[in-house]
Design an enzyme around this catalytic site. Structure first.
Site, PDB file in Angstrom:
ATOM      1  N   CYS A  29      -9.192   7.023   4.826  1.00 12.52           N
ATOM      2  CA  CYS A  29      -7.991   6.806   4.418  1.00 12.52           C
ATOM      3  C   CYS A  29      -7.405   7.849   3.202  1.00 12.52           C
ATOM      4  O   CYS A  29      -8.342   8.213   2.304  1.00 12.52           O
ATOM      5  CB  CYS A  29      -8.015   5.399   3.568  1.00 12.52           C
ATOM      6  SG  CYS A  29      -6.534   5.156   2.458  1.00 12.52           S
ATOM      7  N   CYS A  32      -6.413   6.890  -0.249  1.00  8.19           N
ATOM      8  CA  CYS A  32      -7.746   6.319  -1.176  1.00  8.19           C
ATOM      9  C   CYS A  32      -8.492   7.549  -1.627  1.00  8.19           C
ATOM     10  O   CYS A  32      -8.925   7.611  -2.788  1.00  8.19           O
ATOM     11  CB  CYS A  32      -8.777   5.708  -0.029  1.00  8.19           C
ATOM     12  SG  CYS A  32      -8.195   4.202   0.487  1.00  8.19           S
TER      13      CYS A  32
END
Length: 103
Positions: A29, A32
């Site tokens: 991600c 993230c």
């Protein structure tokens, strides 16, 4: 410092303090990866509040338990209960205000 949390350590982690912050993330991600250093900075400043990370790919049960469908999801626990959360990237000051809202 951000602690790595597993299903075996989750309960002890959220019991470790009145207020704790948990980041649900995935290694693939992009947002993230962007929010991780910001959370580490906030964690270094707010040393009285534990910060933890749950990899949803390795800890699917925890992700399912908290209905995590989008990452990163940052969840605030007070007295072992989830009280607030947000999804996606936020700047440092917004995260500080988010965490301080539980104090």
């Amino acid at each position: 410092m951000v602690n790595i949390i597993t299903k075996e350590t989750f309960s002890d982690f959220i019991k470790s303090n009145k207020v704790v912050v948990v980041k649900f993330f995935a290694t693939w991600c992009g947002p993230c990866k962007m929010i991780t250093p910001v959370l580490e900075q906030v964690s270094d400043e707010l040393t009285d509040i534990p910060f933890g990370s749950v990899d949803i790919d390795q800890q699917g049960e925890l992700a399912h338990q908290f209905n995590i469908h989008t990452v990163p999801t940052i969840m605030l626990f007070v007295n072992e209960k989830p009280v607030n959360s947000f999804v996606g990237f936020r700047h440092k000051q917004a995260i500080v205000e988010f965490v301080n809202s539980a104090k």
